[in-house]
Enzyme design. Structure first.
Site, PDB file in Angstrom:
ATOM      1  N   ARG A 146      61.728  69.296  15.475  1.00 54.93           N
ATOM      2  CA  ARG A 146      62.451  68.156  16.039  1.00 54.93           C
ATOM      3  C   ARG A 146      61.714  66.888  15.637  1.00 54.93           C
ATOM      4  NH1 ARG A 146      67.634  69.488  17.696  1.00 54.93           N
ATOM      5  NH2 ARG A 146      67.369  69.764  15.477  1.00 54.93           N
TER       6      ARG A 146
ATOM      7  N   ASP B  50      76.832  63.466  28.466  1.00 52.28           N
ATOM      8  CA  ASP B  50      76.549  64.775  27.873  1.00 52.28           C
ATOM      9  C   ASP B  50      75.917  65.591  28.995  1.00 52.28           C
ATOM     10  OD1 ASP B  50      75.433  66.994  26.672  1.00 52.28           O
ATOM     11  OD2 ASP B  50      74.996  65.949  24.804  1.00 52.28           O
TER      12      ASP B  50
ATOM     13  N   TYR C 280      97.555  84.441  25.321  1.00 53.52           N
ATOM     14  CA  TYR C 280      97.412  83.253  24.474  1.00 53.52           C
ATOM     15  C   TYR C 280      97.515  81.985  25.322  1.00 53.52           C
ATOM     16  CZ  TYR C 280      97.752  80.092  20.561  1.00 53.52           C
ATOM     17  OH  TYR C 280      97.499  79.086  19.670  1.00 53.52           O
TER      18      TYR C 280
ATOM     19  N   PHE D   6      68.460  69.934   8.885  1.00 53.73           N
ATOM     20  CA  PHE D   6      67.451  70.828   9.474  1.00 53.73           C
ATOM     21  C   PHE D   6      67.916  72.277   9.550  1.00 53.73           C
ATOM     22  CE2 PHE D   6      69.922  70.851  13.295  1.00 53.73           C
ATOM     23  CZ  PHE D   6      70.544  69.609  13.257  1.00 53.73           C
TER      24      PHE D   6
ATOM     25  N   LYS E 199      74.233  76.257  27.573  1.00 54.76           N
ATOM     26  CA  LYS E 199      72.945  75.949  28.221  1.00 54.76           C
ATOM     27  C   LYS E 199      73.073  76.170  29.730  1.00 54.76           C
ATOM     28  CE  LYS E 199      72.501  73.708  24.113  1.00 54.76           C
ATOM     29  NZ  LYS E 199      73.545  73.713  23.080  1.00 54.76           N
TER      30      LYS E 199
ATOM     31  N   PHE F 288      71.460  62.609  19.834  1.00 53.36           N
ATOM     32  CA  PHE F 288      71.358  64.040  19.598  1.00 53.36           C
ATOM     33  C   PHE F 288      72.077  64.307  18.276  1.00 53.36           C
ATOM     34  CE2 PHE F 288      72.448  68.514  19.736  1.00 53.36           C
ATOM     35  CZ  PHE F 288      71.163  69.006  19.823  1.00 53.36           C
ATOM     36  N   THR F 289      71.566  65.262  17.524  1.00 52.54           N
ATOM     37  CA  THR F 289      72.020  65.485  16.141  1.00 52.54           C
ATOM     38  C   THR F 289      73.547  65.581  16.011  1.00 52.54           C
ATOM     39  OG1 THR F 289      71.632  67.833  16.479  1.00 52.54           O
ATOM     40  CG2 THR F 289      69.866  66.580  15.404  1.00 52.54           C
TER      41      THR F 289
HETATM   42  C1  P61 Z   1      69.895  73.123  21.019  1.00 57.19           C
HETATM   43  F1  P61 Z   1      68.954  72.173  16.294  1.00 57.19           F
HETATM   44  N1  P61 Z   1      71.928  72.009  21.439  1.00 57.19           N
HETATM   45  O1  P61 Z   1      69.340  72.280  21.751  1.00 57.19           O
HETATM   46  P1  P61 Z   1      76.731  73.146  20.760  1.00 57.19           P
HETATM   47  N2  P61 Z   1      74.454  68.157  23.310  1.00 57.19           N
HETATM   48  C2  P61 Z   1      73.209  68.578  23.548  1.00 57.19           C
HETATM   49  C3  P61 Z   1      72.758  69.738  22.957  1.00 57.19           C
HETATM   50  O2  P61 Z   1      71.523  70.144  23.199  1.00 57.19           O
HETATM   51  C4  P61 Z   1      73.628  70.472  22.089  1.00 57.19           C
HETATM   52  C5  P61 Z   1      74.942  69.967  21.870  1.00 57.19           C
HETATM   53  C6  P61 Z   1      75.311  68.821  22.496  1.00 57.19           C
HETATM   54  C7  P61 Z   1      71.327  72.968  20.770  1.00 57.19           C
HETATM   55  C8  P61 Z   1      71.978  73.760  19.657  1.00 57.19           C
HETATM   56  C9  P61 Z   1      71.705  72.975  18.422  1.00 57.19           C
HETATM   57  O3  P61 Z   1      70.338  69.962  15.999  1.00 57.19           O
HETATM   58  C10 P61 Z   1      70.875  71.011  16.661  1.00 57.19           C
HETATM   59  O4  P61 Z   1      77.277  74.055  21.819  1.00 57.19           O
HETATM   60  C11 P61 Z   1      72.333  67.793  24.453  1.00 57.19           C
HETATM   61  O5  P61 Z   1      75.507  73.652  20.112  1.00 57.19           O
HETATM   62  O6  P61 Z   1      77.783  72.772  19.775  1.00 57.19           O
HETATM   63  C12 P61 Z   1      73.196  71.630  21.427  1.00 57.19           C
HETATM   64  O7  P61 Z   1      76.351  71.823  21.573  1.00 57.19           O
HETATM   65  C13 P61 Z   1      75.893  70.672  20.961  1.00 57.19           C
HETATM   66  C14 P61 Z   1      70.478  73.070  17.807  1.00 57.19           C
HETATM   67  C15 P61 Z   1      72.528  71.930  18.100  1.00 57.19           C
HETATM   68  C16 P61 Z   1      70.105  72.112  16.911  1.00 57.19           C
HETATM   69  C17 P61 Z   1      72.127  70.958  17.187  1.00 57.19           C
HETATM   70  O8  P61 Z   1      69.309  74.094  20.527  1.00 57.19           O
END
Ligand code: P61
Length: 471
Positions: free
Chosen positions: A395, A228, A85, A462, A271, A137-138
């Protein structure tokens, strides 16, 4: 002798061919269901590719998030998970890896990127603050808003133009940033939200020169810069390739140099870091670390695991070591470009230059006859799935959501459908199948009609919205 009928990709381009720096040790069978079955699956999913079952998908280009193939070393690392833990040795390996490759002082692990976004937003943003950044970013913007802030886009204009060939379309426009400061005052700007290879702009990079200018400017204004870093390795590749003075520097060196210009970073480890789950926040300032470490135990888990298992942290630490291999990054970006080259050669509209993680189809041009209110990108994603079982992601207007103050739809200049390439997963043959399918729906585009939204969730619509075809 008659001239050879076939040419490799390298020969077509007058160079020697390259190949991925790995061989495949384990495979996961995939298959394409029939068109009738795909139509049924699409109806069931409300024409939203997020709602499809992956068993009904043939080639999955929904995202590069958590979809990478791990290496044999990472899988071996999974067996070395220390599931304590508190104080797991895998955490200390992870901390070392982040310190060595990104260079930040203090590390807070989280379950994925948005966990880290929540921490940094809550730690730094006060009600009424403004957060300028190089395109929204979303999830990032939502956490900034939920913490009481307002995001303002200060990316250069070229980023909003799918056909601009600017080599660093992710750059911050310092005049726009100055205008925000003039309007709200530097005291109401807790930080600039800077992203490497800007996702919503098509995976477009930020130059080192721009990051240096931004740093100098923010130092004068007394504003911090947080990064980021989700796809920062791909950004480093573009700097190496395009920016003067960086051709002989390694990806690792460039990454470090860039991060040194910022005060900290949040990360979706799913990523660049080559794992299926994980995230982290890393900061240099003691006060921010203190706040984030206090909050992580509320929202994620103890500060030495933050929602990850020990084995996840071990695979992540090893992933960080592997991600900076120049051959890996080269193969990854070149595979994305290969798909882009086929499509541009066939005059199919995409965002250029091709970005680091995905090819973005320009749905506004692709379906020029479908108005934005009828969701051209969502329509394109649905048509592509119907044609070949290839899954992509909207997107555009659906992703942009509504202005929280007015409740009105946002109408983004970019209306895109993302073909996202997972790392170390698909081959050139898969890219060929995808390209041919895009061409097929492009050739029959005149017959395609748009969609109507029939269900809209309150947040990040979305992901779960449902649609019906217009007849
Ligand atoms: C993606 F449709 N990305 O691109 P988490 N920052 C950035 C990202 O690309 C990102 C996160 C933070 C995704 C997954 C996803 O609208 C969406 O590990 C530059 O996913 O929590 C994530 O990181 C967030 C898809 C997220 C989406 C949000 O496919």
């Amino acid at each position: 002798m008659s001239p050879a009928k076939y040419q490799t990709m390298g020969q077509q381009e007058g160079r020697r061919s390259w190949a991925e720096p790995w061989k495949i040790k384990m495979v996961e069978p995939i298959h394409m269901i029939t068109r009738e079955e795909r139509q049924h699956a699409l109806d069931e999913a409300g024409y939203n590719t997020f709602l499809l079952r992956s068993a009904d998908v043939y080639i999955d280009l929904l995202t590069d998030s958590g979809t990478s193939a791990m290496s044999d070393r990472q899988w071996a690392g999974m067996m070395m998970g220390d599931e304590s833990y508190a104080g797991s040795r895998n955490f200390y390996h992870l901390e070392d890896a982040i310190r060595s490759y990104y260079g930040y002082k203090h590390i807070v692990p989280t379950h994925q990127g948005r966990g880290a976004e929540q921490l940094i937003s809550k730690a730094l943003i006060q009600q009424g603050d403004t957060i300028p950044g190089n395109m929204y970013f979303t999830t990032t913007r939502l956490h900034q808003e939920l913490a009481g802030g307002t995001f303002v886009d200060v990316i250069i204009d070229e980023a909003h133009d799918p056909s601009s060939l600017h080599p660093f379309k992710g750059n911050v426009d310092l005049n726009k940033l100055q205008a925000v400061i003039d309007k709200v005052g530097a005291d109401n700007i807790p930080y600039v939200s800077l992203a490497g290879t800007v996702n919503m702009a098509g995976g477009q990079p930020v130059s080192m020169a721009n990051a240096k200018e931004l740093r100098a400017f923010c130092n004068q204004q007394g504003i911090r810069v947080y990064l980021d870093a989700t796809r920062m390795v791909e950004n480093a590749f573009f700097i190496q390739e395009r920016e003067e003075g960086y051709a002989n520097k390694s990806i690792a060196e460039i990454l470090k140099e860039f991060c040194d210009l910022t005060d900290g970073a949040w990360m979706s480890a799913k990523k660049d870091n080559l794992v299926n789950i994980g995230g982290w926040l890393a900061v240099n300032h003691e006060d921010v670390f203190e706040k984030a470490r206090n909050m992580v135990v509320i929202y994620e888990g103890l500060h030495t695991y933050g929602g990850m298992a020990g084995r996840d942290m071990e695979a992540l630490a090893i992933g960080i070591e592997e991600m900076v291999d120049d051959h890996h990054v080269h193969a990854r970006v070149e595979q994305v470009r290969y798909l882009g080259k086929l499509l541009t050669d066939w005059e199919i509209p995409i965002v250029v230059p091709a970005g680091g993680h995905a090819i973005f189809l320009n749905a506004k041009k692709f379906y020029a006859h479908i108005p934005q209110d009828h969701f051209p990108s969502q329509t394109l994603a649905a048509q592509l799935y119907l044609d070949s079982g290839v899954r992509s992601m909207e997107r555009g207007i659906v992703s942009a959501g509504r202005n929280p103050e007015t409740g009105e739809n946002r109408y983004p200049a970019l209306e895109l459908t993302r073909l996202t390439i997972p790392r170390r997963v698909y081959t050139q043959a898969h890219m060929d199948v995808v390209a041919e399918s895009v061409k097929n729906i492009f050739d029959s585009r005149a017959q395609t009609k748009g969609l109507k939204m029939i269900y809209e969730p309150a947040y990040l619509r979305f992901f779960q919205a449902r649609f019906e075809p217009l007849r």
